[in-house]
Design a protein around this motif. Structure first.
Motif, PDB file in Angstrom:
ATOM      1  N   VAL A  99      11.818   3.801  80.316  1.00 18.03           N
ATOM      2  CA  VAL A  99      12.895   4.038  81.287  1.00 18.03           C
ATOM      3  C   VAL A  99      13.117   2.773  82.107  1.00 18.03           C
ATOM      4  N   PHE A 100      12.017   2.187  82.563  1.00 19.12           N
ATOM      5  CA  PHE A 100      12.127   0.961  83.363  1.00 19.12           C
ATOM      6  C   PHE A 100      12.794  -0.146  82.562  1.00 19.12           C
ATOM      7  N   THR A 101      12.345  -0.322  81.315  1.00 17.05           N
ATOM      8  CA  THR A 101      12.901  -1.408  80.494  1.00 17.05           C
ATOM      9  C   THR A 101      14.405  -1.218  80.291  1.00 17.05           C
ATOM     10  N   GLY A 102      14.817   0.032  80.063  1.00 19.31           N
ATOM     11  CA  GLY A 102      16.244   0.311  79.910  1.00 19.31           C
ATOM     12  C   GLY A 102      17.026  -0.068  81.147  1.00 19.31           C
ATOM     13  N   LYS A 103      16.502   0.327  82.295  1.00 22.72           N
ATOM     14  CA  LYS A 103      17.203   0.009  83.545  1.00 22.72           C
ATOM     15  C   LYS A 103      17.225  -1.491  83.789  1.00 22.72           C
ATOM     16  N   MET A 104      16.080  -2.140  83.446  1.00 24.41           N
ATOM     17  CA  MET A 104      16.003  -3.591  83.646  1.00 24.41           C
ATOM     18  C   MET A 104      17.037  -4.312  82.790  1.00 24.41           C
ATOM     19  N   LEU A 118      16.594   2.672  74.648  1.00 23.48           N
ATOM     20  CA  LEU A 118      17.995   2.452  74.284  1.00 23.48           C
ATOM     21  C   LEU A 118      18.899   3.517  74.885  1.00 23.48           C
ATOM     22  N   ALA A 119      18.379   4.758  74.983  1.00 21.04           N
ATOM     23  CA  ALA A 119      19.190   5.826  75.566  1.00 21.04           C
ATOM     24  C   ALA A 119      19.490   5.534  77.029  1.00 21.04           C
ATOM     25  N   VAL A 120      18.458   5.104  77.779  1.00 20.59           N
ATOM     26  CA  VAL A 120      18.672   4.781  79.195  1.00 20.59           C
ATOM     27  C   VAL A 120      19.633   3.615  79.336  1.00 20.59           C
ATOM     28  N   LEU A 121      19.428   2.606  78.490  1.00 24.35           N
ATOM     29  CA  LEU A 121      20.286   1.417  78.553  1.00 24.35           C
ATOM     30  C   LEU A 121      21.737   1.784  78.241  1.00 24.35           C
ATOM     31  N   GLU A 122      21.913   2.588  77.184  1.00 20.33           N
ATOM     32  CA  GLU A 122      23.258   2.950  76.769  1.00 20.33           C
ATOM     33  C   GLU A 122      23.944   3.763  77.863  1.00 20.33           C
ATOM     34  N   ARG A 123      23.190   4.694  78.464  1.00 19.50           N
ATOM     35  CA  ARG A 123      23.789   5.519  79.510  1.00 19.50           C
ATOM     36  C   ARG A 123      24.216   4.659  80.695  1.00 19.50           C
ATOM     37  N   ASP A 124      23.339   3.720  81.087  1.00 17.05           N
ATOM     38  CA  ASP A 124      23.658   2.849  82.230  1.00 17.05           C
ATOM     39  C   ASP A 124      24.882   1.993  81.940  1.00 17.05           C
ATOM     40  N   LEU A 125      24.916   1.447  80.717  1.00 24.93           N
ATOM     41  CA  LEU A 125      26.045   0.576  80.378  1.00 24.93           C
ATOM     42  C   LEU A 125      27.340   1.379  80.318  1.00 24.93           C
ATOM     43  N   PHE A 151      23.876 -16.025  93.073  1.00 20.93           N
ATOM     44  CA  PHE A 151      23.406 -15.066  92.054  1.00 20.93           C
ATOM     45  C   PHE A 151      22.366 -14.124  92.644  1.00 20.93           C
ATOM     46  N   VAL A 152      21.397 -14.718  93.369  1.00 17.29           N
ATOM     47  CA  VAL A 152      20.316 -13.881  93.914  1.00 17.29           C
ATOM     48  C   VAL A 152      20.895 -12.862  94.892  1.00 17.29           C
ATOM     49  N   LEU A 153      21.788 -13.318  95.777  1.00 11.63           N
ATOM     50  CA  LEU A 153      22.350 -12.411  96.772  1.00 11.63           C
ATOM     51  C   LEU A 153      23.191 -11.328  96.104  1.00 11.63           C
ATOM     52  N   ALA A 154      23.996 -11.739  95.106  1.00  9.84           N
ATOM     53  CA  ALA A 154      24.859 -10.746  94.444  1.00  9.84           C
ATOM     54  C   ALA A 154      24.030  -9.755  93.644  1.00  9.84           C
ATOM     55  N   SER A 155      22.900 -10.223  93.092  1.00  8.14           N
ATOM     56  CA  SER A 155      22.096  -9.314  92.279  1.00  8.14           C
ATOM     57  C   SER A 155      21.545  -8.168  93.119  1.00  8.14           C
ATOM     58  N   VAL A 156      21.322  -8.427  94.421  1.00  8.45           N
ATOM     59  CA  VAL A 156      20.792  -7.372  95.292  1.00  8.45           C
ATOM     60  C   VAL A 156      21.742  -6.171  95.319  1.00  8.45           C
ATOM     61  N   LEU A 157      23.046  -6.460  95.324  1.00 10.26           N
ATOM     62  CA  LEU A 157      24.042  -5.381  95.353  1.00 10.26           C
ATOM     63  C   LEU A 157      23.910  -4.474  94.132  1.00 10.26           C
ATOM     64  N   GLY A 158      23.823  -5.120  92.967  1.00  7.12           N
ATOM     65  CA  GLY A 158      23.711  -4.349  91.732  1.00  7.12           C
ATOM     66  C   GLY A 158      22.408  -3.577  91.673  1.00  7.12           C
ATOM     67  N   LEU A 159      21.322  -4.229  92.106  1.00  9.67           N
ATOM     68  CA  LEU A 159      20.009  -3.583  92.047  1.00  9.67           C
ATOM     69  C   LEU A 159      19.957  -2.356  92.952  1.00  9.67           C
ATOM     70  N   ASN A 160      20.585  -2.463  94.112  1.00 12.90           N
ATOM     71  CA  ASN A 160      20.595  -1.325  95.026  1.00 12.90           C
ATOM     72  C   ASN A 160      21.273  -0.122  94.383  1.00 12.90           C
ATOM     73  N   ARG A 161      22.362  -0.376  93.633  1.00  9.61           N
ATOM     74  CA  ARG A 161      23.075   0.724  92.972  1.00  9.61           C
ATOM     75  C   ARG A 161      22.223   1.322  91.860  1.00  9.61           C
ATOM     76  N   SER A 162      21.421   0.458  91.233  1.00  8.33           N
ATOM     77  CA  SER A 162      20.695   0.849  90.036  1.00  8.33           C
ATOM     78  C   SER A 162      19.880   2.131  90.230  1.00  8.33           C
ATOM     79  N   PHE A 163      19.200   2.279  91.367  1.00  7.05           N
ATOM     80  CA  PHE A 163      18.423   3.495  91.572  1.00  7.05           C
ATOM     81  C   PHE A 163      19.095   4.456  92.535  1.00  7.05           C
ATOM     82  N   ALA A 164      20.081   3.942  93.313  1.00  7.17           N
ATOM     83  CA  ALA A 164      20.782   4.847  94.218  1.00  7.17           C
ATOM     84  C   ALA A 164      21.539   5.896  93.418  1.00  7.17           C
TER      85      ALA A 164
END
Lengths: 243, 226
Positions: free
Chosen positions: B97-102, B9-16, B63-76
Motif C-alpha cells: 500500500v505504501f509503495t503504491g502511494k509513494m 499496482l491496484a493502489v497506484l492505479e486507483r490513486d492515478l 519542488f520541495v515546497l510544492a511537493s508538500v501540497l501533494g503529500l498532504n492530499r495523499s493521505f487526507a
C-alpha cells in the motif's frame, strides 16, 4: 497513556547521587578547564571554549542516539517509559546542540573573524538541531494520543538514520569552507581537562534525562487526572439532570 | 509476492485514476510551483547574473515546497471517506500500500517537474536543448528520494492533531540532504557538466532513497495502526 508511578525512595536516592556526581564533575571540569589547563599559545583565553564546545557536541549526539534507541524500544515493546525517555532525550539533544551552536560562533569571532561561516560541521549541527526541534514540535502539537507517540518514535528513527547523509551532504555543499581544526594534538593537561569535561557533561545529561523522564511521567499523570475529572464532572452533570 | 505486486499496482492505479479525474493534487501543485518560482525571482532581483547562479536552488526549493501540497492530499483523501480504514482492513501488505502511494506521489512530482522545466528555462535564460535528458535523470532520482520520505511522513502526520501544519515542519529538515545533493547535481548539469561530474551527489540521492524506502517499509506497519 500509561500509568505513571510515584517515584520510590531508591529512585529518589539515585537522583540525588546523580545530581551530586554531576555537580562534582562539573566543578572539577571547570577548575581543570580554567585553572589547571595552560593558556593556548596562539589563540589565548578563547581556546577554553573548547572544554564546553566539544563535550556539548558529544553529549548532543548521546542525546540523538538515546532518542533512536528509545524510539526503537518503544515501537518494539510499547512501554510508555521508552517514549518518555525519547522525549526527554530529544529535549536535551536540542539543548546541547544549541550550546554547540552558540559556543562555536563565540570562539569563531576572534579566530575566523566572523561569528558564522557555512562550515560543514557547523552546518550539519544546525540541520540536526533543526531536525530534533521538529521532533519536539511534533510532540508538542501532535496531540496526546498513541498515534502521536508512534509518529514521534518513527520520526526519531528517521532523524537518526539521516545523520550520515546530513554530514556527507554538508561536506559536499561547503567543501571549500572546511575550517574546523583537524587532527589536533592536545597538551596532556588540556587533554585531561577535555576528558573530564566530557564525562561531566555526560553525567549532567544522565541527571537531566532522569528528571526529564520524571517530568514526562508527572505530566502524563496530570493529563490522566484532568481527563477523569472531566468525566466525573460530566457524570455529575448528567446525574443532576436526571434528578 | 504476486499478491504484493497486484496490491501495489491496484493502489497506484486507483490513486492515478482519482488524480486524472479530480486533479486535486496536480492543479494546486502546479499553480503553487509557478508562484514560488515567481516569488524567488522577485526576491532575488532582476539582475541576470544573480538569477542564473541561483537557478538550481530556486528550482529545487520550489519542488520541495510544492511537493508538500501533494503529500498532504495523499493521505487526507484517504481519511476523508474513511478509505484508510478499509485499506487497513483488507488483507493486503501495508508495504505494498505504501509503495503504491509513494509511486503515485512520485508520478505527481515528476509531472510537476516536467511542466516546470520550460517555464524555468524561459525565466532563467537557459538552453535546455542538450542537457534536458541528464536533467531528467537528476529530477527523477531526487524526486524518488523526496517521495519516499515525504509519503512516509504524510502517513505519519495524518494521525496527528495539526497534520497539515506539521508535515512541512517535519519534512523540510529531514529533506535537507536530498535538497543539497539534488541542487548540486542540477547546477553541475546546467553548467554543462556530465552526470559523472556529480556522481557523489547522485550517490547521496540514491543512498537516501534506499535508506528512506527501507526504513519506511520496515516501519509502515507501526505508522498505519489504528
Amino acid at each position: 497513556m500509561g500509568e505513571a508511578k510515584v517515584p520510590s525512595r531508591t529512585a529518589d536516592l539515585l537522583e540525588t547521587i546523580l545530581g551530586v556526581a554531576a555537580l562534582v564533575g562539573g566543578l572539577t571540569a571547570l577548575w581543570l578547564a580554567f585553572v589547571h589547563a595552560p593558556v593556548e599559545a596562539s589563540m589565548g583565553l578563547i581556546q577554553r571554549t573548547l572544554y564546553l564546545h566539544v563535550p556539548a557536541a558529544a553529549t548532543a549526539f548521546l542525546g540523538f542516539a538515546t532518542v533512536f534507541v528509545a524510539s526503537c524500544m518503544f515501537l518494539r515493546t510499547g512501554r510508555v517509559w521508552w517514549d518518555h525517555l525519547a522525549a526527554a532525550a530529544a529535549e536535551l539533544g536540542v539543548l546541547f546542540s544549541t550550546v554547540v551552536l552558540v559556543s562555536g560562533p563565540l570562539w569563531a569571532k576572534p579566530i575566523w573573524g566572523t561569528y558564522w561561516r557555512w562550515e560543514p560541521r557547523l552546518t550539519a549541527m544546525l540541520i540536526l538541531c533543526a531536525t530534533y526541534a521538529a521532533y519536539l514540535m511534533l510532540r508538542h502539537y501532535g496531540g496526546r494520543t498513541d498515534g502521536c507517540q508512534r509518529a514521534a518514535a518513527v520520526f526519531g528513527i528517521f532523524a537518526f538514520a539521516n545523520i550520515p547523509a546530513v554530514y556527507f551532504s554538508a561536506r559536499l555543499w561547503a567543501a571549500s569552507q572546511q575550517l574546523h581544526p583537524q587532527h589536533v594534538q592536545l597538551e596532556p593537561r588540556m587533554r585531561l581537562a577535555l576528558g573530564v569535561s566530557t564525562v561531566a557533561s555526560a553525567l549532567l545529561f544522565v541527571c537531566l534525562l532522569d528528571i526529564g523522564v520524571r517530568l514526562q511521567q508527572l505530566a502524563d499523570r496530570v493529563a490522566g487526572l484532568e481527563e477523569s475529572a472531566d468525566t466525573a464532572e460530566a457524570l455529575e452533570g448528567a446525574a443532576t439532570d436526571a434528578i | 509476492m504476486k499478491g504484493w505486486w497486484s496490491c501495489m499496482l491496484a493502489v497506484l492505479e486507483r490513486d492515478l485514476r482519482a488524480e486524472c479525474r479530480a486533479k486535486e493534487r496536480l492543479g494546486p501543485m502546479a499553480f503553487f510551483l509557478a508562484s514560488t518560482l515567481l516569488v524567488f525571482c522577485f526576491s532575488l532581483g532582476p539582475s541576470v547574473a544573480g538569477l542564473d547562479g541561483a537557478g538550481a536552488g530556486v528550482l529545487w526549493s520550489s519542488f520541495v515546497l510544492a511537493s508538500v501540497l501533494g503529500l498532504n492530499r495523499s493521505f487526507a483523501e484517504e481519511r476523508e471517506n474513511a478509505c484508510l480504514d478499509a485499506l487497513l482492513l483488507a488483507p493486503a501488505d501495508r508495504g505494498a500500500v505504501f509503495t503504491g502511494k509513494m509511486l503515485a506521489n512520485f508520478a505527481a512530482l515528476a509531472c510537476i517537474q516536467a511542466a516546470a522545466l520550460p517555464a524555468f528555462a524561459v525565466l532563467f535564460n537557459l538552453d535546455l536543448g542538450r542537457v534536458w535528458l541528464r536533467l531528467l535523470g537528476v529530477f527523477l532520482l531526487g524526486g524518488a528520494a523526496l517521495s519516499a520520505v515525504g509519503t512516509l511522513f504524510a502517513a505519519l502526520s495524518s494521525s496527528l492533531r495539526l497534520r497539515e501544519t506539521l508535515l512541512p515542519v517535519l519534512l523540510l529538515p529531514v529533506a535537507v540532504p536530498v535538497l543539497i545533493a539534488a541542487t548540486d547535481a542540477t547546477s553541475v548539469v546546467l553548467t554543462g557538466g556530465q552526470l559523472g561530474d556529480c556522481v557523489s551527489c547522485l550517490a547521496v540521492l540514491a543512498v537516501a532513497w534506499l535508506v528512506f524506502y527501507t526504513l519506511a517499509i520496515m516501519l509502515i506497519d507501526r505508522v498505519l495502526e489504528e
